[in-house]
Design a protein around this motif. Structure first.
Motif, short mmCIF file in Angstrom:
data_model
loop_
_atom_site.label_atom_id
_atom_site.label_comp_id
_atom_site.label_asym_id
_atom_site.label_seq_id
_atom_site.Cartn_x
_atom_site.Cartn_y
_atom_site.Cartn_z
N ILE A 253 0.87 -1.18 0.00
CA ILE A 253 0.00 0.00 0.00
C ILE A 253 0.90 1.23 0.00
O ILE A 253 1.75 1.38 0.88
CB ILE A 253 -0.91 0.03 1.25
CG1 ILE A 253 -1.80 -1.21 1.29
CG2 ILE A 253 -1.75 1.30 1.26
CD1 ILE A 253 -2.60 -1.36 2.58
N ARG A 254 0.75 2.06 -1.02
CA ARG A 254 1.55 3.29 -1.11
C ARG A 254 0.68 4.49 -0.77
O ARG A 254 -0.29 4.79 -1.47
CB ARG A 254 2.14 3.43 -2.52
CG ARG A 254 3.25 2.42 -2.82
CD ARG A 254 3.77 2.55 -4.24
NE ARG A 254 2.73 2.27 -5.22
CZ ARG A 254 2.42 1.05 -5.64
NH1 ARG A 254 3.08 -0.01 -5.20
NH2 ARG A 254 1.45 0.86 -6.52
N VAL A 255 1.03 5.14 0.32
CA VAL A 255 0.29 6.32 0.77
C VAL A 255 1.04 7.56 0.29
O VAL A 255 2.24 7.70 0.54
CB VAL A 255 0.20 6.35 2.31
CG1 VAL A 255 -0.54 7.61 2.77
CG2 VAL A 255 -0.46 5.09 2.84
N THR A 256 0.34 8.43 -0.42
CA THR A 256 0.94 9.71 -0.81
C THR A 256 0.13 10.82 -0.14
O THR A 256 -1.04 11.02 -0.45
CB THR A 256 0.91 9.90 -2.34
OG1 THR A 256 1.55 8.75 -2.93
CG2 THR A 256 1.67 11.16 -2.74
N GLY A 257 0.76 11.52 0.81
CA GLY A 257 0.11 12.66 1.46
C GLY A 257 0.68 13.93 0.88
O GLY A 257 0.83 14.07 -0.34
N LYS A 258 1.02 14.85 1.78
CA LYS A 258 1.68 16.09 1.34
C LYS A 258 2.71 16.42 2.40
O LYS A 258 2.36 16.70 3.56
CB LYS A 258 0.65 17.20 1.21
CG LYS A 258 1.21 18.50 0.63
CD LYS A 258 0.09 19.53 0.51
CE LYS A 258 0.66 20.89 0.15
NZ LYS A 258 -0.33 21.95 0.37
N GLY A 259 3.98 16.26 1.99
CA GLY A 259 5.05 16.48 2.95
C GLY A 259 5.06 17.92 3.46
O GLY A 259 4.70 18.84 2.71
N CYS A 260 5.47 18.11 4.69
CA CYS A 260 5.49 19.46 5.24
C CYS A 260 6.39 19.52 6.47
O CYS A 260 6.97 18.52 6.88
CB CYS A 260 4.07 19.92 5.59
SG CYS A 260 3.31 18.93 6.88
#
Ligand SMILES: [Zn+2]
Ligand SMILES: [Zn+2]
Length: 388
Positions: A188-195
């Protein structure tokens, strides 16, 4: 004592020699060249027609004696990538490789049966001796099937056997229906938004999302699968992040699913998809699920299970054949052959003494004392199913 005596002394001696030679020279998935040479040469000396190169290093020997039904008997050639720690005379000469599952013994027993059957021909019909590569991880059985195993070697039924050190020598074990689990894996590849770790509101936290996923996946078994059915969903890896103060853009989760029923397997896969989509939407993230089907379950057909039980019982007595074992959560790529033909997979007891090392243990060694019984099982099965 049981009836294995019809396997002649010279065949027994050869089985022992093959077994120990193969043990000392373990070869892993699709690299079983030396082992395949031993098998092909031995079959050739028995006047059995030999076909090589099916599924890479696979070998099939065919022995025909007049017209009649046909049967396929299967053994496996491959060793494991593991270091042997036992210190017997025939121990592995190859660093980091070991016959830790007894496929050396399976190969020797099937060769012994081939020798006996070619010498005495106590059957009418055709016996195919199938030696498959890469049982452990890479689906050599599937490859042989895909390359036309049963088109080239038509068989009415196919049979397999595995040694079990946890079961006393002189016993067999089997069950009709599902005997080993369906094995799947997932990523499962989770792509959020790095910060910035100090300002999570400016990003989408893939770590928190991963934690939600791990929890939600547990409900597949605990809340959404009937208590009378079974499944295992294990997240075994989480990878993400590099430092203290950065919320990572991506997290990857991996794991495995085991089920005992094709319908439950379908359900688990569907529920995983649902959960990933739901968690993605809840968080405004992107979640990709890569669900990979591995080995299917070994599903023994009723008629062939009864045949296997009868053959085993003819050697050790029916009270020594356990027909009511629980399915094992391990997996076995003989399943691919059983998807093509009716058949049965049986366990042969190999236990001796107190706490013998289990399969895949670094001190495990195939119990040579069962070589004659294993060969006798194949012979009894052929005589019974291909009665002259
Ligand atoms: Zn194994
Ligand atoms: Zn094995």
């Amino acid at each position: 004592m049981y009836r294995e005596t019809e396997i002649a002394e010279d065949t027994r001696a050869r089985m022992l020699a093959w077994r120990r030679d193969i043990h000392a020279h373990p070869e892993t998935a699709f690299e079983e060249h030396r082992t395949a040479n031993i098998v092909a040469q031995a079959l050739g000396l028995m006047d059995i027609s030999v076909h090589r190169g099916l599924g890479g290093t696979g070998v099939v020997g065919s022995l025909k004696n007049g017209e009649g039904p046909s049967i396929a008997l299967r053994a496996d050639l491959d060793a494991l990538n593991m270091q042997e720690l036992g210190n017997h005379e025939h121990k592995s000469t190859c660093n980091g490789k070991m016959h830790g599952c007894g496929h050396d013994g399976h190969t020797a027993m099937l060769l012994g049966a081939a020798e006996h059957l070619s010498r005495h021909k106590p059957f009418k019909g055709t016996v195919h001796f199938v030696f498959q590569p890469a049982e452990e991880n890479e689906g050599g059985g599937r490859k042989m099937v895909e390359e036309g195993l049963f088109d080239l070697f038509p068989a009415d039924a196919v049979y397999g056997m595995h040694n079990f050190p946890g079961v006393p020598r002189g016993q067999f074990m089997i069950r009709a229906g599902t005997m080993t689990a369906y094995l799947d894996t997932f990523e499962i590849r989770v792509t959020g938004k790095g910060c910035h770790g100090a300002m999570p509101e400016t990003g989408i936290d893939s770590v928190v999302i991963a934690a939600q996923l791990v929890n939600a996946l547990q409900t597949i078994v605990s809340r959404r699968t009937s208590a009378t059915e079974s499944a295992v969903v294990s997240v075994t890896q989480i990878h993400g992040g590099d430092t203290w103060n950065v919320v990572p853009e991506n997290v990857v989760l991996r794991g495995t699913v085991r089920t005992l029923d094709a319908a439950i397997q379908d359900n688990v896969e569907a529920m995983m998809g649902q959960i990933c989509a739901g968690v993605a939407q809840t968080n405004g993230a992107k979640i990709e699920l890569d669900y990979r089907r591995g080995y299917p379950g070994v599903v023994n057909t009723p008629g062939e299970t009864a045949a296997a039980v009868a053959a085993a019982a003819s050697l050790v007595g029916s009270e020594q054949v356990n027909t009511d074992i629980k399915p094992a959560m391990g997996s076995e790529d003989f399943a691919f052959m059983l998807q093509e033909r009716p058949g049965a997979y049986i366990g042969i007891g190999a236990g001796e003494g107190e706490n013998p090392p289990p399969l895949h243990n670094p001190y495990y060694d195939f119990n040579d004392a069962i070589l004659p019984l294993g060969a006798a099982y194949w012979v009894a099965l052929v005589k019974q199913q291909l009665a002259a």
